[in-house]
Design a protein around this motif. Sequence first.
Motif, short mmCIF file in Angstrom:
data_model
loop_
_atom_site.label_atom_id
_atom_site.label_comp_id
_atom_site.label_asym_id
_atom_site.label_seq_id
_atom_site.Cartn_x
_atom_site.Cartn_y
_atom_site.Cartn_z
N LEU A 49 -89.92 32.90 3.44
CA LEU A 49 -89.48 33.85 4.46
C LEU A 49 -90.55 34.92 4.65
O LEU A 49 -91.41 35.12 3.79
CB LEU A 49 -88.16 34.51 4.06
N PRO A 50 -90.50 35.63 5.76
CA PRO A 50 -91.41 36.77 5.92
C PRO A 50 -91.22 37.78 4.80
O PRO A 50 -90.19 37.80 4.13
CB PRO A 50 -91.02 37.35 7.28
N SER A 51 -92.20 38.65 4.61
CA SER A 51 -92.11 39.68 3.58
C SER A 51 -91.02 40.70 3.94
O SER A 51 -90.56 40.76 5.09
CB SER A 51 -93.45 40.40 3.44
N VAL A 52 -90.61 41.48 2.96
CA VAL A 52 -89.61 42.53 3.20
C VAL A 52 -90.08 43.46 4.32
O VAL A 52 -89.30 43.83 5.21
CB VAL A 52 -89.34 43.31 1.90
N ARG A 53 -91.34 43.82 4.27
CA ARG A 53 -91.88 44.71 5.30
C ARG A 53 -91.75 44.09 6.69
O ARG A 53 -91.35 44.76 7.66
CB ARG A 53 -93.35 45.01 4.99
N GLU A 54 -92.08 42.78 6.79
CA GLU A 54 -91.98 42.11 8.09
C GLU A 54 -90.53 41.97 8.55
O GLU A 54 -90.23 42.11 9.75
CB GLU A 54 -92.65 40.74 8.00
N LEU A 55 -89.60 41.70 7.62
CA LEU A 55 -88.18 41.60 7.98
C LEU A 55 -87.64 42.92 8.50
O LEU A 55 -86.88 42.96 9.47
CB LEU A 55 -87.38 41.14 6.76
N LEU A 56 -88.04 44.03 7.84
CA LEU A 56 -87.59 45.35 8.29
C LEU A 56 -88.09 45.64 9.70
O LEU A 56 -87.36 46.17 10.55
CB LEU A 56 -88.10 46.43 7.33
N GLN A 57 -89.35 45.26 9.98
CA GLN A 57 -89.91 45.51 11.30
C GLN A 57 -89.27 44.61 12.36
O GLN A 57 -88.99 45.03 13.48
CB GLN A 57 -91.42 45.30 11.27
N GLY A 104 -82.41 49.08 8.07
CA GLY A 104 -82.79 49.85 6.90
C GLY A 104 -82.97 48.95 5.68
O GLY A 104 -82.44 47.84 5.62
N ARG A 105 -83.67 49.47 4.68
CA ARG A 105 -83.94 48.70 3.47
C ARG A 105 -82.66 48.39 2.71
O ARG A 105 -82.51 47.31 2.12
CB ARG A 105 -84.92 49.47 2.58
N GLY A 106 -81.70 49.33 2.75
CA GLY A 106 -80.44 49.11 2.04
C GLY A 106 -79.66 47.94 2.60
O GLY A 106 -79.14 47.10 1.85
N LEU A 107 -79.58 47.86 3.93
CA LEU A 107 -78.88 46.74 4.57
C LEU A 107 -79.58 45.42 4.28
O LEU A 107 -78.93 44.42 3.99
CB LEU A 107 -78.78 46.98 6.08
N LEU A 108 -80.89 45.42 4.37
CA LEU A 108 -81.64 44.20 4.09
C LEU A 108 -81.40 43.74 2.66
O LEU A 108 -81.23 42.54 2.40
CB LEU A 108 -83.13 44.42 4.34
N GLU A 109 -81.35 44.66 1.73
CA GLU A 109 -81.11 44.31 0.33
C GLU A 109 -79.75 43.65 0.15
O GLU A 109 -79.62 42.65 -0.58
CB GLU A 109 -81.22 45.57 -0.54
N ARG A 110 -78.73 44.17 0.84
CA ARG A 110 -77.39 43.58 0.75
C ARG A 110 -77.38 42.16 1.34
O ARG A 110 -76.73 41.26 0.79
CB ARG A 110 -76.37 44.47 1.46
N VAL A 111 -78.08 41.97 2.45
CA VAL A 111 -78.14 40.64 3.09
C VAL A 111 -78.82 39.64 2.16
O VAL A 111 -78.34 38.52 1.95
CB VAL A 111 -78.88 40.72 4.44
N LEU A 112 -79.95 40.04 1.58
CA LEU A 112 -80.69 39.14 0.68
C LEU A 112 -79.88 38.81 -0.57
O LEU A 112 -79.89 37.68 -1.05
CB LEU A 112 -82.04 39.76 0.30
N THR A 113 -79.18 39.80 -1.09
CA THR A 113 -78.33 39.58 -2.27
C THR A 113 -77.24 38.56 -1.95
O THR A 113 -76.94 37.66 -2.75
CB THR A 113 -77.69 40.89 -2.74
N GLU A 114 -76.64 38.67 -0.75
CA GLU A 114 -75.60 37.75 -0.34
C GLU A 114 -76.17 36.33 -0.17
O GLU A 114 -75.54 35.35 -0.57
CB GLU A 114 -74.97 38.23 0.98
#
Length: 335
Positions: free
Chosen positions: A12-20, A25-35
Amino acid sequence: ENVKNLPAGGKLPSVRELLQTYQIGRGLLERVLTELEKNGLVERTPRLGIFSKLKESNFKHLIAFISPNWPSETNFSLHTALAKAIAADGRFTYTHYNLSEPFFGQLSEKMGDILIVLPPSGLLSLNDLAYLKQLTVPAVLISRNMTDMEGHYVNVFPEYGGMLAAEYLLRHGHRNLAVLFSEPHVADAVMRVNSFVHYAKLNNANVKIIDCEIRNFENSATKTYETLSGYLKKNPHPAFTGLFVISDATAMGAMKALREADINVPDDMSVIGYDGISQGEFLHPPLTSIFNDNDQIATRLVSAIGSYVKGDIKNIRIDNEPGILIRKSVEKYPS
Protein backbone atom coordinates in the motif's frame (compact mmCIF):
# COMPACT_ATOMS: atom_id res chain seq x y z
CA GLU A 1 -11.45 -1.83 -1.97
CA ASN A 2 -7.88 -0.70 -2.75
CA VAL A 3 -6.52 -3.59 -0.69
CA LYS A 4 -8.62 -6.13 -2.59
CA ASN A 5 -7.36 -4.76 -5.91
CA LEU A 6 -3.72 -5.21 -4.91
CA PRO A 7 -1.79 -8.29 -6.04
CA ALA A 8 -1.01 -10.87 -3.36
CA GLY A 9 1.38 -9.24 -0.91
CA GLY A 10 1.12 -5.91 -2.74
CA LYS A 11 2.37 -2.82 -0.97
CA LEU A 12 0.00 0.00 0.00
CA PRO A 13 1.08 3.63 -0.23
CA SER A 14 3.00 5.02 2.74
CA VAL A 15 1.17 6.57 5.69
CA ARG A 16 2.19 10.00 4.44
CA GLU A 17 0.75 9.28 0.98
CA LEU A 18 -2.50 7.87 2.44
CA LEU A 19 -2.98 10.99 4.58
CA GLN A 20 -2.48 13.21 1.53
CA THR A 21 -4.68 11.10 -0.76
CA TYR A 22 -7.69 10.82 1.56
CA GLN A 23 -7.25 14.13 3.41
CA ILE A 24 -7.88 12.55 6.80
CA GLY A 25 -6.22 12.82 10.18
CA ARG A 26 -3.56 10.42 11.44
CA GLY A 27 -5.85 9.18 14.22
CA LEU A 28 -8.59 8.11 11.80
CA LEU A 29 -6.08 6.45 9.50
CA GLU A 30 -4.65 4.51 12.44
CA ARG A 31 -8.11 3.20 13.36
CA VAL A 32 -8.79 2.14 9.75
CA LEU A 33 -5.45 0.31 9.48
CA THR A 34 -5.99 -1.40 12.83
CA GLU A 35 -9.41 -2.61 11.65
CA LEU A 36 -7.94 -3.90 8.38
CA GLU A 37 -5.29 -5.77 10.36
CA LYS A 38 -7.92 -7.37 12.61
CA ASN A 39 -9.80 -8.54 9.52
CA GLY A 40 -6.63 -10.10 8.09
CA LEU A 41 -6.53 -7.78 5.09
CA VAL A 42 -3.24 -5.96 5.70
CA GLU A 43 0.00 -6.42 7.57
CA ARG A 44 2.11 -3.55 8.87
CA THR A 45 5.80 -4.47 8.75
CA PRO A 46 7.96 -2.10 10.80
CA ARG A 47 10.34 -0.03 8.63
CA LEU A 48 9.09 -1.58 5.39
CA GLY A 49 5.47 -0.50 5.05
CA ILE A 50 1.91 -1.76 4.77
CA PHE A 51 1.20 -4.87 2.70
CA SER A 52 -1.87 -6.75 1.55
CA LYS A 53 -2.27 -10.04 3.44
CA LEU A 54 -4.46 -11.59 0.79
CA LYS A 55 -2.90 -14.93 -0.23
CA GLU A 56 0.12 -13.98 1.84
CA SER A 57 1.58 -17.48 1.92
CA ASN A 58 3.43 -16.82 -1.36
CA PHE A 59 4.42 -13.25 -0.54
CA LYS A 60 8.10 -12.30 -0.28
CA HIS A 61 9.64 -8.86 0.19
CA LEU A 62 11.51 -7.53 -2.86
CA ILE A 63 15.19 -6.61 -2.57
CA ALA A 64 16.46 -4.29 -5.34
CA PHE A 65 20.16 -3.87 -6.12
CA ILE A 66 20.79 -0.49 -7.77
CA SER A 67 24.13 0.24 -9.43
CA PRO A 68 25.61 2.71 -11.96
CA ASN A 69 24.94 2.09 -15.63
CA TRP A 70 28.47 1.41 -16.82
CA PRO A 71 30.41 -1.80 -17.54
CA SER A 72 31.96 -3.07 -14.32
CA GLU A 73 33.06 -6.55 -13.31
CA THR A 74 32.63 -5.49 -9.67
CA ASN A 75 28.99 -4.51 -10.22
CA PHE A 76 28.26 -7.72 -12.12
CA SER A 77 30.01 -9.86 -9.50
CA LEU A 78 28.05 -8.28 -6.65
CA HIS A 79 24.77 -8.59 -8.62
CA THR A 80 25.45 -12.29 -9.24
CA ALA A 81 26.37 -12.90 -5.59
CA LEU A 82 23.23 -11.14 -4.32
CA ALA A 83 20.96 -13.06 -6.70
CA LYS A 84 22.49 -16.35 -5.53
CA ALA A 85 22.34 -15.47 -1.82
CA ILE A 86 18.72 -14.28 -2.00
CA ALA A 87 17.65 -17.41 -3.89
CA ALA A 88 19.37 -19.61 -1.31
CA ASP A 89 17.80 -17.71 1.59
CA GLY A 90 14.27 -18.10 0.22
CA ARG A 91 12.63 -15.24 2.15
CA PHE A 92 12.94 -12.55 -0.53
CA THR A 93 12.69 -11.90 -4.25
CA TYR A 94 15.30 -9.96 -6.22
CA THR A 95 15.65 -7.39 -8.98
CA HIS A 96 18.49 -5.26 -10.36
CA TYR A 97 18.52 -1.72 -11.79
CA ASN A 98 21.32 0.10 -13.66
CA LEU A 99 20.90 3.87 -13.39
CA SER A 100 22.59 6.68 -15.29
CA GLU A 101 22.98 10.23 -13.94
CA PRO A 102 21.32 11.83 -12.03
CA PHE A 103 21.70 8.63 -10.02
CA PHE A 104 20.11 9.55 -6.70
CA GLY A 105 17.27 11.47 -8.32
CA GLN A 106 16.03 8.23 -9.90
CA LEU A 107 15.95 6.18 -6.70
CA SER A 108 12.41 5.31 -5.68
CA GLU A 109 10.67 3.19 -3.05
CA LYS A 110 8.70 1.71 -5.97
CA MET A 111 11.85 -0.19 -6.98
CA GLY A 112 11.69 -2.54 -4.00
CA ASP A 113 10.93 -3.03 -0.32
CA ILE A 114 14.65 -2.89 0.53
CA LEU A 115 17.16 -1.07 -1.69
CA ILE A 116 20.85 -2.00 -1.90
CA VAL A 117 22.59 1.02 -3.44
CA LEU A 118 26.06 1.13 -5.00
CA PRO A 119 26.64 4.88 -5.57
CA PRO A 120 28.49 5.91 -8.72
CA SER A 121 30.85 8.57 -7.53
CA GLY A 122 32.60 10.69 -5.00
CA LEU A 123 31.76 11.53 -1.45
CA LEU A 124 28.03 11.57 -0.79
CA SER A 125 26.67 15.10 -0.65
CA LEU A 126 24.26 16.34 1.98
CA ASN A 127 21.58 16.41 -0.74
CA ASP A 128 22.26 12.72 -1.52
CA LEU A 129 21.95 11.78 2.15
CA ALA A 130 18.78 13.88 2.54
CA TYR A 131 17.23 12.17 -0.49
CA LEU A 132 18.02 8.73 0.91
CA LYS A 133 16.59 9.67 4.29
CA GLN A 134 13.25 10.74 2.84
CA LEU A 135 12.72 7.38 1.12
CA THR A 136 10.03 5.33 2.84
CA VAL A 137 12.02 2.08 2.43
CA PRO A 138 15.45 1.24 3.86
CA ALA A 139 18.45 1.89 1.57
CA VAL A 140 21.72 0.07 2.23
CA LEU A 141 24.80 1.87 0.88
CA ILE A 142 27.64 -0.25 -0.49
CA SER A 143 31.26 0.89 0.01
CA ARG A 144 30.34 3.81 2.20
CA ASN A 145 31.52 3.93 5.82
CA MET A 146 28.80 5.68 7.79
CA THR A 147 29.80 4.50 11.26
CA ASP A 148 29.26 7.97 12.70
CA MET A 149 25.77 8.35 11.23
CA GLU A 150 22.41 6.64 11.42
CA GLY A 151 21.87 4.46 8.40
CA HIS A 152 22.48 1.17 6.65
CA TYR A 153 25.80 0.38 4.99
CA VAL A 154 28.29 -2.22 3.80
CA ASN A 155 31.87 -1.04 4.35
CA VAL A 156 34.50 -2.82 2.21
CA PHE A 157 37.48 -0.81 3.52
CA PRO A 158 39.14 0.38 0.28
CA GLU A 159 41.77 2.21 2.34
CA TYR A 160 42.82 -1.10 3.91
CA GLY A 161 42.98 -2.64 0.45
CA GLY A 162 45.41 0.04 -0.73
CA MET A 163 47.68 -0.63 2.25
CA LEU A 164 47.55 -4.38 1.58
CA ALA A 165 48.75 -3.80 -1.98
CA ALA A 166 51.66 -1.64 -0.80
CA GLU A 167 52.61 -4.06 1.97
CA TYR A 168 52.61 -7.02 -0.43
CA LEU A 169 54.96 -5.31 -2.89
CA LEU A 170 57.23 -4.10 -0.08
CA ARG A 171 57.34 -7.60 1.40
CA HIS A 172 58.61 -8.81 -1.96
CA GLY A 173 61.49 -6.34 -1.86
CA HIS A 174 60.16 -3.58 -4.11
CA ARG A 175 61.23 -0.13 -2.86
CA ASN A 176 60.45 1.87 -5.99
CA LEU A 177 56.72 1.73 -6.63
CA ALA A 178 54.08 3.29 -8.86
CA VAL A 179 50.31 3.45 -8.66
CA LEU A 180 48.21 3.76 -11.79
CA PHE A 181 45.14 5.92 -11.07
CA SER A 182 43.10 4.03 -13.64
CA GLU A 183 39.52 4.79 -12.57
CA PRO A 184 37.46 7.97 -12.17
CA HIS A 185 38.31 9.98 -9.04
CA VAL A 186 35.51 8.52 -6.95
CA ALA A 187 35.77 8.07 -3.20
CA ASP A 188 36.78 4.40 -3.21
CA ALA A 189 39.43 4.92 -5.90
CA VAL A 190 40.91 7.92 -4.08
CA MET A 191 41.11 5.92 -0.84
CA ARG A 192 42.86 3.02 -2.61
CA VAL A 193 45.47 5.37 -4.09
CA ASN A 194 46.05 7.54 -1.01
CA SER A 195 46.39 4.64 1.40
CA PHE A 196 48.84 2.88 -0.96
CA VAL A 197 50.97 6.02 -1.24
CA HIS A 198 50.91 6.82 2.49
CA TYR A 199 51.76 3.28 3.56
CA ALA A 200 54.63 3.07 1.06
CA LYS A 201 56.08 6.42 2.14
CA LEU A 202 55.81 5.50 5.82
CA ASN A 203 58.05 2.54 4.94
CA ASN A 204 60.55 4.79 3.13
CA ALA A 205 59.63 3.60 -0.36
CA ASN A 206 59.53 5.85 -3.43
CA VAL A 207 56.13 6.21 -5.09
CA LYS A 208 55.15 7.54 -8.51
CA ILE A 209 51.49 8.37 -9.23
CA ILE A 210 50.44 8.03 -12.88
CA ASP A 211 46.99 9.54 -13.35
CA CYS A 212 45.02 8.33 -16.38
CA GLU A 213 42.50 11.18 -15.86
CA ILE A 214 39.56 8.89 -16.51
CA ARG A 215 36.04 10.29 -16.31
CA ASN A 216 32.79 8.54 -15.47
CA PHE A 217 31.51 6.33 -18.31
CA GLU A 218 34.84 6.36 -20.20
CA ASN A 219 36.43 3.05 -21.26
CA SER A 220 38.90 2.76 -18.39
CA ALA A 221 40.92 -0.17 -19.78
CA THR A 222 41.57 1.55 -23.11
CA LYS A 223 42.49 4.86 -21.47
CA THR A 224 44.81 3.03 -19.04
CA TYR A 225 46.57 1.28 -21.92
CA GLU A 226 47.00 4.56 -23.81
CA THR A 227 48.25 6.45 -20.74
CA LEU A 228 50.81 3.85 -19.66
CA SER A 229 51.96 3.30 -23.27
CA GLY A 230 52.58 7.03 -23.60
CA TYR A 231 54.45 7.13 -20.29
CA LEU A 232 56.69 4.19 -21.26
CA LYS A 233 57.56 5.74 -24.63
CA LYS A 234 58.89 8.76 -22.76
CA ASN A 235 60.40 6.60 -19.98
CA PRO A 236 61.45 3.29 -21.58
CA HIS A 237 63.35 2.28 -18.44
CA PRO A 238 61.00 3.21 -15.55
CA ALA A 239 62.54 3.54 -12.11
CA PHE A 240 59.77 1.57 -10.42
CA THR A 241 59.66 -2.22 -10.24
CA GLY A 242 56.29 -2.65 -8.51
CA LEU A 243 53.03 -1.35 -10.01
CA PHE A 244 49.63 -1.10 -8.30
CA VAL A 245 46.71 -0.79 -10.76
CA ILE A 246 43.57 0.16 -8.83
CA SER A 247 41.19 -2.13 -10.73
CA ASP A 248 41.64 -5.49 -12.42
CA ALA A 249 39.77 -4.47 -15.56
CA THR A 250 42.26 -1.65 -16.15
CA ALA A 251 45.21 -3.86 -15.15
CA MET A 252 44.54 -5.78 -18.37
CA GLY A 253 45.26 -2.59 -20.35
CA ALA A 254 48.33 -1.87 -18.22
CA MET A 255 49.80 -5.35 -18.76
CA LYS A 256 49.28 -5.01 -22.51
CA ALA A 257 51.20 -1.71 -22.47
CA LEU A 258 54.04 -3.29 -20.45
CA ARG A 259 54.21 -6.26 -22.81
CA GLU A 260 54.42 -4.01 -25.88
CA ALA A 261 57.23 -2.03 -24.19
CA ASP A 262 59.18 -5.30 -23.72
CA ILE A 263 58.78 -5.14 -19.95
CA ASN A 264 58.22 -8.64 -18.66
CA VAL A 265 55.75 -9.31 -15.83
CA PRO A 266 56.80 -10.36 -13.21
CA ASP A 267 60.56 -10.62 -14.03
CA ASP A 268 60.99 -6.91 -14.83
CA MET A 269 57.85 -5.50 -13.22
CA SER A 270 55.57 -6.88 -10.51
CA VAL A 271 51.91 -5.91 -10.95
CA ILE A 272 49.06 -6.12 -8.44
CA GLY A 273 45.43 -5.26 -9.23
CA TYR A 274 42.22 -4.74 -7.29
CA ASP A 275 38.83 -6.54 -7.41
CA GLY A 276 39.87 -10.17 -7.88
CA ILE A 277 37.85 -10.60 -11.07
CA SER A 278 37.71 -14.05 -12.64
CA GLN A 279 39.30 -12.88 -15.93
CA GLY A 280 42.51 -12.14 -14.04
CA GLU A 281 43.19 -15.87 -13.86
CA PHE A 282 43.49 -15.99 -17.67
CA LEU A 283 46.03 -13.18 -18.07
CA HIS A 284 49.67 -14.01 -18.70
CA PRO A 285 50.80 -14.21 -15.99
CA PRO A 286 47.66 -14.58 -13.85
CA LEU A 287 47.02 -11.34 -11.96
CA THR A 288 47.60 -11.07 -8.21
CA SER A 289 44.83 -8.88 -6.80
CA ILE A 290 43.24 -7.31 -3.74
CA PHE A 291 39.66 -8.51 -3.46
CA ASN A 292 36.48 -8.48 -1.41
CA ASP A 293 34.60 -11.77 -1.19
CA ASN A 294 31.29 -10.73 -2.76
CA ASP A 295 29.69 -14.10 -2.02
CA GLN A 296 30.45 -13.61 1.68
CA ILE A 297 29.26 -10.00 1.61
CA ALA A 298 25.98 -10.99 -0.09
CA THR A 299 25.29 -13.85 2.33
CA ARG A 300 25.94 -11.68 5.38
CA LEU A 301 23.90 -8.82 3.94
CA VAL A 302 20.84 -10.96 3.18
CA SER A 303 21.02 -12.44 6.69
CA ALA A 304 21.21 -8.94 8.21
CA ILE A 305 18.23 -7.79 6.11
CA GLY A 306 16.25 -10.75 7.45
CA SER A 307 17.11 -9.73 11.02
CA TYR A 308 16.15 -6.13 10.28
CA VAL A 309 12.77 -7.09 8.84
CA LYS A 310 12.03 -9.15 11.97
CA GLY A 311 12.99 -6.17 14.14
CA ASP A 312 15.99 -7.88 15.74
CA ILE A 313 18.43 -5.12 14.73
CA LYS A 314 18.04 -1.37 14.30
CA ASN A 315 20.47 -0.87 11.41
CA ILE A 316 21.88 -3.05 8.64
CA ARG A 317 25.65 -2.77 8.97
CA ILE A 318 28.27 -5.07 7.43
CA ASP A 319 32.06 -4.67 7.68
CA ASN A 320 34.12 -6.78 5.28
CA GLU A 321 37.89 -6.34 5.03
CA PRO A 322 39.59 -7.20 1.71
CA GLY A 323 42.22 -9.92 1.26
CA ILE A 324 44.88 -10.84 -1.30
CA LEU A 325 44.25 -13.24 -4.16
CA ILE A 326 47.77 -14.55 -4.80
CA ARG A 327 48.51 -15.52 -8.38
CA LYS A 328 51.74 -15.05 -10.37
CA SER A 329 52.16 -11.38 -11.34
CA VAL A 330 54.29 -10.44 -8.29
CA GLU A 331 57.81 -11.79 -7.70
CA LYS A 332 60.55 -10.97 -5.20
CA TYR A 333 62.85 -8.17 -6.34
CA PRO A 334 66.43 -9.43 -6.76
CA SER A 335 68.47 -8.30 -3.77
